[in-house]
Design a protein around this motif. Sequence first.
Motif, PDB file in Angstrom:
ATOM      1  N   UNK A   7       7.430   6.303  -0.983  1.00  0.00           N
ATOM      2  CA  UNK A   7       8.527   5.810  -1.809  1.00  0.00           C
ATOM      3  C   UNK A   7       9.813   6.451  -1.321  1.00  0.00           C
ATOM      4  N   UNK A   8      10.871   5.687  -1.303  1.00  0.00           N
ATOM      5  CA  UNK A   8      12.148   6.277  -0.920  1.00  0.00           C
ATOM      6  C   UNK A   8      12.619   7.191  -2.042  1.00  0.00           C
ATOM      7  N   UNK A   9      13.505   8.085  -1.722  1.00  0.00           N
ATOM      8  CA  UNK A   9      14.063   8.980  -2.737  1.00  0.00           C
ATOM      9  C   UNK A   9      14.741   8.156  -3.831  1.00  0.00           C
ATOM     10  N   UNK A  10      15.401   7.078  -3.431  1.00  0.00           N
ATOM     11  CA  UNK A  10      16.066   6.210  -4.406  1.00  0.00           C
ATOM     12  C   UNK A  10      15.053   5.554  -5.346  1.00  0.00           C
ATOM     13  N   UNK A  11      13.947   5.064  -4.791  1.00  0.00           N
ATOM     14  CA  UNK A  11      12.913   4.444  -5.621  1.00  0.00           C
ATOM     15  C   UNK A  11      12.308   5.460  -6.587  1.00  0.00           C
ATOM     16  N   UNK A  12      11.993   6.640  -6.086  1.00  0.00           N
ATOM     17  CA  UNK A  12      11.418   7.674  -6.935  1.00  0.00           C
ATOM     18  C   UNK A  12      12.396   8.079  -8.028  1.00  0.00           C
ATOM     19  N   UNK A  47       0.810  -1.208   0.000  1.00  0.00           N
ATOM     20  CA  UNK A  47       0.000   0.000   0.000  1.00  0.00           C
ATOM     21  C   UNK A  47       0.856   1.276   0.000  1.00  0.00           C
ATOM     22  N   UNK A  48       2.082   1.182  -0.449  1.00  0.00           N
ATOM     23  CA  UNK A  48       2.987   2.320  -0.463  1.00  0.00           C
ATOM     24  C   UNK A  48       2.525   3.375  -1.466  1.00  0.00           C
ATOM     25  N   UNK A  49       2.460   4.617  -1.039  1.00  0.00           N
ATOM     26  CA  UNK A  49       2.143   5.711  -1.951  1.00  0.00           C
ATOM     27  C   UNK A  49       3.413   6.479  -2.241  1.00  0.00           C
ATOM     28  N   UNK A  50       3.308   7.461  -3.159  1.00  0.00           N
ATOM     29  CA  UNK A  50       4.492   8.203  -3.547  1.00  0.00           C
ATOM     30  C   UNK A  50       5.199   8.797  -2.339  1.00  0.00           C
ATOM     31  N   UNK A  51       4.424   9.301  -1.387  1.00  0.00           N
ATOM     32  CA  UNK A  51       5.049   9.930  -0.223  1.00  0.00           C
ATOM     33  C   UNK A  51       5.854   8.914   0.590  1.00  0.00           C
ATOM     34  N   UNK A  83       3.467   9.172 -20.251  1.00  0.00           N
ATOM     35  CA  UNK A  83       4.695   9.558 -19.546  1.00  0.00           C
ATOM     36  C   UNK A  83       4.539  10.967 -18.982  1.00  0.00           C
ATOM     37  N   UNK A  84       4.021  11.878 -19.792  1.00  0.00           N
ATOM     38  CA  UNK A  84       3.819  13.254 -19.324  1.00  0.00           C
ATOM     39  C   UNK A  84       2.829  13.292 -18.155  1.00  0.00           C
ATOM     40  N   UNK A  85       1.782  12.475 -18.228  1.00  0.00           N
ATOM     41  CA  UNK A  85       0.816  12.400 -17.120  1.00  0.00           C
ATOM     42  C   UNK A  85       1.475  11.868 -15.851  1.00  0.00           C
ATOM     43  N   UNK A  86       2.396  10.929 -16.001  1.00  0.00           N
ATOM     44  CA  UNK A  86       3.113  10.410 -14.829  1.00  0.00           C
ATOM     45  C   UNK A  86       3.952  11.520 -14.191  1.00  0.00           C
ATOM     46  N   UNK A  87       4.618  12.336 -15.022  1.00  0.00           N
ATOM     47  CA  UNK A  87       5.392  13.470 -14.482  1.00  0.00           C
ATOM     48  C   UNK A  87       4.466  14.420 -13.715  1.00  0.00           C
ATOM     49  N   UNK A  88       3.276  14.657 -14.255  1.00  0.00           N
ATOM     50  CA  UNK A  88       2.313  15.540 -13.586  1.00  0.00           C
ATOM     51  C   UNK A  88       1.903  14.963 -12.234  1.00  0.00           C
ATOM     52  N   UNK A  89       1.672  13.640 -12.191  1.00  0.00           N
ATOM     53  CA  UNK A  89       1.308  13.010 -10.917  1.00  0.00           C
ATOM     54  C   UNK A  89       2.466  13.079  -9.918  1.00  0.00           C
ATOM     55  N   UNK A  90       3.704  12.964 -10.408  1.00  0.00           N
ATOM     56  CA  UNK A  90       4.865  13.104  -9.520  1.00  0.00           C
ATOM     57  C   UNK A  90       4.856  14.502  -8.911  1.00  0.00           C
ATOM     58  N   UNK A  91       4.673  15.509  -9.767  1.00  0.00           N
ATOM     59  CA  UNK A  91       4.676  16.899  -9.295  1.00  0.00           C
ATOM     60  C   UNK A  91       3.551  17.177  -8.309  1.00  0.00           C
ATOM     61  N   UNK A  92       2.398  16.528  -8.499  1.00  0.00           N
ATOM     62  CA  UNK A  92       1.249  16.800  -7.628  1.00  0.00           C
ATOM     63  C   UNK A  92       1.238  15.919  -6.381  1.00  0.00           C
ATOM     64  N   UNK A  93       2.163  14.941  -6.317  1.00  0.00           N
ATOM     65  CA  UNK A  93       2.231  14.077  -5.155  1.00  0.00           C
ATOM     66  C   UNK A  93       1.270  12.902  -5.198  1.00  0.00           C
ATOM     67  N   UNK A  94       0.656  12.633  -6.358  1.00  0.00           N
ATOM     68  CA  UNK A  94      -0.290  11.519  -6.471  1.00  0.00           C
ATOM     69  C   UNK A  94       0.280  10.344  -7.250  1.00  0.00           C
ATOM     70  N   UNK A  95       1.519  10.434  -7.653  1.00  0.00           N
ATOM     71  CA  UNK A  95       2.139   9.332  -8.396  1.00  0.00           C
ATOM     72  C   UNK A  95       2.188   8.089  -7.515  1.00  0.00           C
ATOM     73  N   UNK A  96       1.805   6.965  -8.095  1.00  0.00           N
ATOM     74  CA  UNK A  96       1.814   5.723  -7.340  1.00  0.00           C
ATOM     75  C   UNK A  96       0.518   5.442  -6.607  1.00  0.00           C
ATOM     76  N   UNK A  97      -0.459   6.332  -6.772  1.00  0.00           N
ATOM     77  CA  UNK A  97      -1.765   6.152  -6.154  1.00  0.00           C
ATOM     78  C   UNK A  97      -2.767   5.800  -7.247  1.00  0.00           C
TER      79      UNK A  97
END
Length: 136
Positions: free
Chosen positions: A10-15, A4-8, A80-94
């Motif tokens: 994820x380790x910095x290395x994993x991200x 159940x790991x979310x982006x927050x 890919x661009x949508x994934x970058x957007x989710x990373x920026x918004x903190x929802x990547x991996x959810x």
Amino acid sequence: MNAQTTMSELTAEQLDQLKKLLQEREESLRADIRREVNLKEDYAQVASEAPDPGDASFADLSVDLGNAAVTRDLTELRAVQNAYTRIDSGTYGECVECGYAIPFERLKVQPTAERCAPCQNMYEKTHADAMKGATL
């Protein structure tokens, strides 16, 4: 780390690893698109100079196949661009469907994933057009 790991969480290395995978895929897609566009121009020239209908038909088919490849690659590039957007918004991996975390192992295999595997399976079963582009 649990499933159940979310982006927050994820380790910095994993991200960083996932960002690198996204960047590599983006570069590959952009190169593929450039190559397909150049081939399309070459085939269009062949079609205009084709001495017989068979050559012209082959050139037309090649252009159509190239268009399909470009469309597929552009769809994946948008993912890919949508994934970058989710990373920026903190929802990547959810998961966009259930809200649970997408496991890191799934993200390593499919870094553009928007859904956990169960939700993706359900999405593909209920959306006939889902398989026309990249599986997210």
